[in-house]
Design a protein around this motif. Structure first.
Motif, PDB file in Angstrom:
ATOM      1  N   VAL A 255       0.852  -1.184   0.000  1.00  0.00           N
ATOM      2  CA  VAL A 255       0.000   0.000   0.000  1.00  0.00           C
ATOM      3  C   VAL A 255       0.890   1.236   0.000  1.00  0.00           C
ATOM      4  CG1 VAL A 255      -2.041  -1.008   1.065  1.00  0.00           C
ATOM      5  CG2 VAL A 255      -0.182  -0.162   2.523  1.00  0.00           C
ATOM      6  N   VAL A 256       0.429   2.288  -0.656  1.00  0.00           N
ATOM      7  CA  VAL A 256       1.182   3.539  -0.739  1.00  0.00           C
ATOM      8  C   VAL A 256       0.230   4.683  -0.450  1.00  0.00           C
ATOM      9  CG1 VAL A 256       2.435   5.112  -2.261  1.00  0.00           C
ATOM     10  CG2 VAL A 256       2.895   2.653  -2.350  1.00  0.00           C
ATOM     11  N   ALA A 257       0.617   5.545   0.482  1.00  0.00           N
ATOM     12  CA  ALA A 257      -0.220   6.676   0.874  1.00  0.00           C
ATOM     13  C   ALA A 257       0.402   7.982   0.411  1.00  0.00           C
ATOM     14  CB  ALA A 257      -0.402   6.700   2.394  1.00  0.00           C
ATOM     15  N   GLY A 258      -0.392   8.787  -0.288  1.00  0.00           N
ATOM     16  CA  GLY A 258      -0.049  10.178  -0.474  1.00  0.00           C
ATOM     17  C   GLY A 258      -0.582  10.951   0.699  1.00  0.00           C
ATOM     18  N   PRO A 259      -0.521  12.270   0.678  1.00  0.00           N
ATOM     19  CA  PRO A 259      -1.062  13.027   1.812  1.00  0.00           C
ATOM     20  C   PRO A 259      -2.503  12.667   2.141  1.00  0.00           C
ATOM     21  CG  PRO A 259       0.263  14.456   0.470  1.00  0.00           C
ATOM     22  CD  PRO A 259       0.173  13.145  -0.274  1.00  0.00           C
ATOM     23  N   TYR A 279      -7.171  16.666  -8.053  1.00  0.00           N
ATOM     24  CA  TYR A 279      -6.321  16.973  -9.202  1.00  0.00           C
ATOM     25  C   TYR A 279      -6.162  15.785 -10.147  1.00  0.00           C
ATOM     26  CZ  TYR A 279      -5.073  21.104  -6.503  1.00  0.00           C
ATOM     27  OH  TYR A 279      -5.114  22.279  -5.798  1.00  0.00           O
ATOM     28  N   GLY A 280      -6.982  14.765  -9.976  1.00  0.00           N
ATOM     29  CA  GLY A 280      -6.865  13.583 -10.822  1.00  0.00           C
ATOM     30  C   GLY A 280      -5.736  12.667 -10.397  1.00  0.00           C
ATOM     31  N   GLN A 281      -5.277  12.797  -9.150  1.00  0.00           N
ATOM     32  CA  GLN A 281      -4.128  12.018  -8.699  1.00  0.00           C
ATOM     33  C   GLN A 281      -4.415  10.537  -8.505  1.00  0.00           C
ATOM     34  OE1 GLN A 281      -5.695  14.574  -7.011  1.00  0.00           O
ATOM     35  NE2 GLN A 281      -5.130  14.574  -4.852  1.00  0.00           N
ATOM     36  N   LEU A 282      -5.681  10.136  -8.618  1.00  0.00           N
ATOM     37  CA  LEU A 282      -6.003   8.713  -8.544  1.00  0.00           C
ATOM     38  C   LEU A 282      -5.832   8.009  -9.883  1.00  0.00           C
ATOM     39  CD1 LEU A 282      -9.168   8.591  -6.229  1.00  0.00           C
ATOM     40  CD2 LEU A 282      -6.737   8.457  -5.620  1.00  0.00           C
ATOM     41  N   GLY A 283      -5.751   8.766 -10.978  1.00  0.00           N
ATOM     42  CA  GLY A 283      -5.530   8.164 -12.295  1.00  0.00           C
ATOM     43  C   GLY A 283      -6.733   7.461 -12.864  1.00  0.00           C
ATOM     44  N   LEU A 284      -7.931   7.883 -12.454  1.00  0.00           N
ATOM     45  CA  LEU A 284      -9.166   7.217 -12.879  1.00  0.00           C
ATOM     46  C   LEU A 284      -9.889   7.961 -13.992  1.00  0.00           C
ATOM     47  CD1 LEU A 284     -10.421   6.210  -9.319  1.00  0.00           C
ATOM     48  CD2 LEU A 284      -9.372   4.726 -11.037  1.00  0.00           C
ATOM     49  N   ALA A 311       7.305   0.400  -6.750  1.00  0.00           N
ATOM     50  CA  ALA A 311       6.544   0.401  -7.986  1.00  0.00           C
ATOM     51  C   ALA A 311       5.679   1.635  -8.161  1.00  0.00           C
ATOM     52  CB  ALA A 311       5.672  -0.853  -8.076  1.00  0.00           C
ATOM     53  N   ILE A 312       5.326   2.333  -7.071  1.00  0.00           N
ATOM     54  CA  ILE A 312       4.447   3.491  -7.171  1.00  0.00           C
ATOM     55  C   ILE A 312       4.815   4.486  -6.054  1.00  0.00           C
ATOM     56  CG2 ILE A 312       2.625   2.508  -5.718  1.00  0.00           C
ATOM     57  CD1 ILE A 312       0.600   3.788  -7.684  1.00  0.00           C
ATOM     58  N   ALA A 313       4.684   5.774  -6.353  1.00  0.00           N
ATOM     59  CA  ALA A 313       4.994   6.817  -5.378  1.00  0.00           C
ATOM     60  C   ALA A 313       3.962   7.918  -5.503  1.00  0.00           C
ATOM     61  CB  ALA A 313       6.400   7.371  -5.597  1.00  0.00           C
ATOM     62  N   ALA A 314       3.470   8.401  -4.374  1.00  0.00           N
ATOM     63  CA  ALA A 314       2.398   9.398  -4.354  1.00  0.00           C
ATOM     64  C   ALA A 314       2.902  10.702  -3.770  1.00  0.00           C
ATOM     65  CB  ALA A 314       1.215   8.877  -3.539  1.00  0.00           C
ATOM     66  N   GLY A 315       2.833  11.776  -4.553  1.00  0.00           N
ATOM     67  CA  GLY A 315       3.115  13.112  -4.062  1.00  0.00           C
ATOM     68  C   GLY A 315       1.855  13.728  -3.494  1.00  0.00           C
ATOM     69  N   ARG A 316       1.881  15.035  -3.293  1.00  0.00           N
ATOM     70  CA  ARG A 316       0.698  15.676  -2.724  1.00  0.00           C
ATOM     71  C   ARG A 316      -0.489  15.598  -3.672  1.00  0.00           C
ATOM     72  NH1 ARG A 316      -1.033  18.419   1.329  1.00  0.00           N
ATOM     73  NH2 ARG A 316       1.009  18.208   2.306  1.00  0.00           N
ATOM     74  N   THR A 317      -0.274  15.905  -4.936  1.00  0.00           N
ATOM     75  CA  THR A 317      -1.384  15.931  -5.899  1.00  0.00           C
ATOM     76  C   THR A 317      -1.019  15.228  -7.199  1.00  0.00           C
ATOM     77  OG1 THR A 317      -0.654  18.115  -6.685  1.00  0.00           O
ATOM     78  CG2 THR A 317      -2.350  18.061  -4.962  1.00  0.00           C
ATOM     79  N   HIS A 318       0.053  14.431  -7.190  1.00  0.00           N
ATOM     80  CA  HIS A 318       0.438  13.697  -8.399  1.00  0.00           C
ATOM     81  C   HIS A 318       0.960  12.324  -8.010  1.00  0.00           C
ATOM     82  CE1 HIS A 318       4.559  14.695  -7.278  1.00  0.00           C
ATOM     83  NE2 HIS A 318       5.004  13.940  -8.262  1.00  0.00           N
ATOM     84  N   THR A 319       1.086  11.449  -8.991  1.00  0.00           N
ATOM     85  CA  THR A 319       1.520  10.077  -8.756  1.00  0.00           C
ATOM     86  C   THR A 319       2.444   9.644  -9.878  1.00  0.00           C
ATOM     87  OG1 THR A 319      -0.635   9.636  -7.728  1.00  0.00           O
ATOM     88  CG2 THR A 319       0.737   7.731  -8.271  1.00  0.00           C
ATOM     89  N   ILE A 320       3.463   8.856  -9.563  1.00  0.00           N
ATOM     90  CA  ILE A 320       4.315   8.242 -10.586  1.00  0.00           C
ATOM     91  C   ILE A 320       4.410   6.748 -10.291  1.00  0.00           C
ATOM     92  CG2 ILE A 320       5.630  10.327 -11.079  1.00  0.00           C
ATOM     93  CD1 ILE A 320       7.859   9.281  -9.327  1.00  0.00           C
ATOM     94  N   ALA A 321       4.694   5.956 -11.313  1.00  0.00           N
ATOM     95  CA  ALA A 321       4.702   4.505 -11.150  1.00  0.00           C
ATOM     96  C   ALA A 321       5.613   3.872 -12.192  1.00  0.00           C
ATOM     97  CB  ALA A 321       3.282   3.940 -11.284  1.00  0.00           C
ATOM     98  N   GLY A 366       7.858  13.862  -3.966  1.00  0.00           N
ATOM     99  CA  GLY A 366       7.726  14.864  -2.921  1.00  0.00           C
ATOM    100  C   GLY A 366       6.448  15.648  -3.105  1.00  0.00           C
ATOM    101  N   ASP A 367       6.406  16.820  -2.508  1.00  0.00           N
ATOM    102  CA  ASP A 367       5.203  17.633  -2.569  1.00  0.00           C
ATOM    103  C   ASP A 367       4.805  17.941  -4.009  1.00  0.00           C
ATOM    104  OD1 ASP A 367       3.126  18.946  -1.223  1.00  0.00           O
ATOM    105  OD2 ASP A 367       4.107  20.869  -1.463  1.00  0.00           O
ATOM    106  N   SER A 368       5.726  18.526  -4.775  1.00  0.00           N
ATOM    107  CA  SER A 368       5.458  18.868  -6.181  1.00  0.00           C
ATOM    108  C   SER A 368       6.660  18.552  -7.051  1.00  0.00           C
ATOM    109  CB  SER A 368       5.099  20.354  -6.306  1.00  0.00           C
ATOM    110  OG  SER A 368       3.906  20.656  -5.605  1.00  0.00           O
ATOM    111  N   PHE A 369       7.369  17.495  -6.717  1.00  0.00           N
ATOM    112  CA  PHE A 369       8.498  17.070  -7.538  1.00  0.00           C
ATOM    113  C   PHE A 369       8.607  15.555  -7.488  1.00  0.00           C
ATOM    114  CE2 PHE A 369      10.342  17.162  -3.360  1.00  0.00           C
ATOM    115  CZ  PHE A 369      11.356  16.217  -3.368  1.00  0.00           C
ATOM    116  N   SER A 370       9.395  15.010  -8.398  1.00  0.00           N
ATOM    117  CA  SER A 370       9.544  13.560  -8.508  1.00  0.00           C
ATOM    118  C   SER A 370      11.018  13.196  -8.588  1.00  0.00           C
ATOM    119  CB  SER A 370       8.816  13.042  -9.755  1.00  0.00           C
ATOM    120  OG  SER A 370       7.453  13.408  -9.743  1.00  0.00           O
ATOM    121  N   MET A 371      11.291  11.935  -8.257  1.00  0.00           N
ATOM    122  CA  MET A 371      12.668  11.463  -8.138  1.00  0.00           C
ATOM    123  C   MET A 371      12.747  10.037  -8.658  1.00  0.00           C
ATOM    124  SD  MET A 371      14.705  11.458  -4.517  1.00  0.00           S
ATOM    125  CE  MET A 371      16.470  11.257  -4.362  1.00  0.00           C
TER     126      MET A 371
END
Length: 509
Positions: A255-259, A279-284, A311-321, A366-371
């Motif tokens: 499980v992965v939790a964003g804010p 902001y559409g951060q669920l990707g649905l 495999a997945i990372a959740a920022g404040r209002t965005h997600t990468i995978a 992170g909040d509004s950046f990715s790594m």
């Protein structure tokens, strides 16, 4: 070292003295017999006070309290040594001076009084200081030791910390929204086992801004804390002070939790999403928040025994995978700071491809950046760079496409906090950090922001010579950080306002 009005008060000593005097007025000298203020912890300092200077101000209280030591005096922002006349009247100029002695701090002075009632004069002297609300130097977390493996590791919430020990949750820090799940809303300063109603055990913890999730037996998912956006996945918006099972989920690896939004990856690589979707951060494909898990269509992620951890990372209002092929990076949600890394600022409501050529090994948001940590050991960042969190040697602006950090190219583990980054290199032998550092979350002994990687103030180890001392995992919260060694010992540094650093010691537990 600076502090603020939000630091923690600590009353070192309270002395109540009954001084018998004659009527009228006069001067009473406080004893000069070595009344010392004992400092029980080296972390505590007396702020905003010059030794030898006048420190005290006096208040008049007309009655003697029944409990002389129970009443807490008004505390200045920086802490002080303070005297109060609690019977009789204040008259004229009063001073209390503070001097440094080998065995502590020594205070003495004089009080000018008026005593028309010919009564006893009660003087209460209270030495109060403030505990620094942060530590810029990493120290061990006392009383907890994990196995040092991915399934028994560490994680940070915004202002709390967790460790999994033999599939038991150990926790400490902020609990204002019951994110510790112990049935209360009181902060927990010392690592404590989660008292749970869960049948079986919990591990693979992930904590958001004010809630927490974990995986239990049979891949069931449990959640607790705030539920204002449906982030507990229970189909309602009712907070829970204890772990509750998320319905409809089984055979979950991670499980992965964003804010305030969540994801769960199943053994088949399918991805379920719920919580805040402003902001559409669920990707649905929409901006409708969900209070129950919903399957993201046409998306399958990595699911190997260790890959599910990254495999997945959740920022404040965005997600990468990272896709099931282990090569393709996807992103979705808010893109106002370029945090999706797709070369523009357009938001995406469904997963889109960031790159298929970076060979991702691990990702963080992170909040509004990715790594991203590539298999080659190189580290890429993109998005907001307000505090230098992109690690490229500059501050400000945004980066719309993945770019290399300056410095280390032998990455092993990464983590992203709200606005800071952590990197372990050389197979866990050395730790680096960069970005915002207002609470010492970079662990370099300062509170200076860094736009390029700097060494965390911990020993550097050789993997071949000292495997147990090398670092197997890093975790970052809003403004605090954790390091996990292969031996299972944990170091903490950064913001400690809510006790999220735990009961720290210079000695390994």
């Amino acid at each position: 070292m600076a502090t603020s009005a939000t630091a923690q008060d600590y009353v070192f000593q309270t002395i109540v003295t009954n001084i018998n005097m004659g009527p009228s007025q006069g001067t009473v000298n406080l004893p000069a017999d070595g009344r010392n203020i004992s400092f029980p912890d080296s972390d505590y300092k007396l702020f905003g006070s010059a030794l030898g200077a006048s420190l005290a101000f006096f208040n008049v209280l007309n009655t003697v309290p029944t409990d002389y030591t129970g009443a807490h005096p008004t505390i200045t922002d920086d802490g002080s040594v303070r005297a109060e006349i609690i019977s009789g009247e204040n008259f004229g100029s009063n001073q209390l001076s503070l001097d440094e002695k080998p065995n502590g701090l020594f205070f003495s002075g004089s009080i000018n009084y008026a005593n028309p009632q010919n009564s006893a004069l009660w003087v209460k002297i209270t030495a109060t200081a403030r505990k620094p609300s942060y530590s810029a130097t990493p120290r061990y977390v006392a009383g907890v030791k994990t196995l040092g493996y991915p399934s028994d590791g560490i994680t940070c919430g915004a202002n709390c910390s967790f460790a999994s020990v033999n599939r038991t949750v150990i926790e400490w820090g902020a609990n204002d929204s019951s994110q510790l799940g112990n049935g209360s809303t009181s902060n927990t300063p010392v690592p404590t086992s989660l008292p749970t109603n869960v049948t079986g055990s919990l591990s693979r913890i992930s904590s958001g801004e004010n809630f927490t999730m974990a995986v239990g037996n049979y891949g069931y998912v449990w959640a607790w804390g705030s539920n204002d956006k449906g982030q507990l996945g229970t189909g309602n918006f009712t907070n829970s002070t204890r772990p509750v099972q998320v319905p409809g989920l089984v055979n979950i690896l991670r499980v992965v939790a964003g804010p305030r939004h969540c994801f769960a990856i199943s053994t088949s690589g399918q991805v379920w999403a719920w919580g805040d979707n402003t902001y559409g951060q669920l990707g649905l494909g929409d901006k409708v928040s969900r209070s129950t898990p919903t399957l993201i269509p046409n998306l399958t992620l990595q699911r190997d025994w260790e890959d599910y951890l990254r495999a997945i990372a959740a920022g404040r209002t965005h997600t990468i995978a990272i896709g099931a092929d282990g090569r393709t990076v996807y992103a979705w949600g808010d893109n106002s700071k370029g945090q999706l890394g797709i070369g523009n600022n357009l938001p995406q409501l469904s997963p889109v491809v960031v790159s298929a050529s970076l060979s991702p090994w691990q990702i963080a948001a992170g909040d509004s950046f990715s790594m991203l940590l590539a298999g080659s050991g190189k580290v890429y960042t993109w998005g907001d760079n307000t505090y230098g969190q992109l690690g490229g040697g500059t501050v400000g602006g945004t980066r719309l496409l993945p770019g290399l950090i300056s410095g280390p190219t032998t990455g092993y583990r990464i983590a992203a906090g709200t606005s800071h980054c952590l990197l372990v290199t050389d197979n866990g032998g050395k730790c680096w950090s960069w970005g915002r550092n207002q609470k010492g979350q970079l662990g370099d002994g300062t509170t200076v922001d860094r736009s390029s990687p700097v060494g965390v103030n911990v020993p550097v180890y050789s993997w071949m010579q000292n495997f147990n001392s090398c670092y197997s995992m890093v975790a970052a919260g809003d403004a605090h950080s954790l390091l996990l060694q292969n031996s299972g010992q944990i170091r903490s540094f950064g913001n400690d306002l809510s006790f999220q650093l735990g009961n720290r010691t210079d000695t390994a537990p």
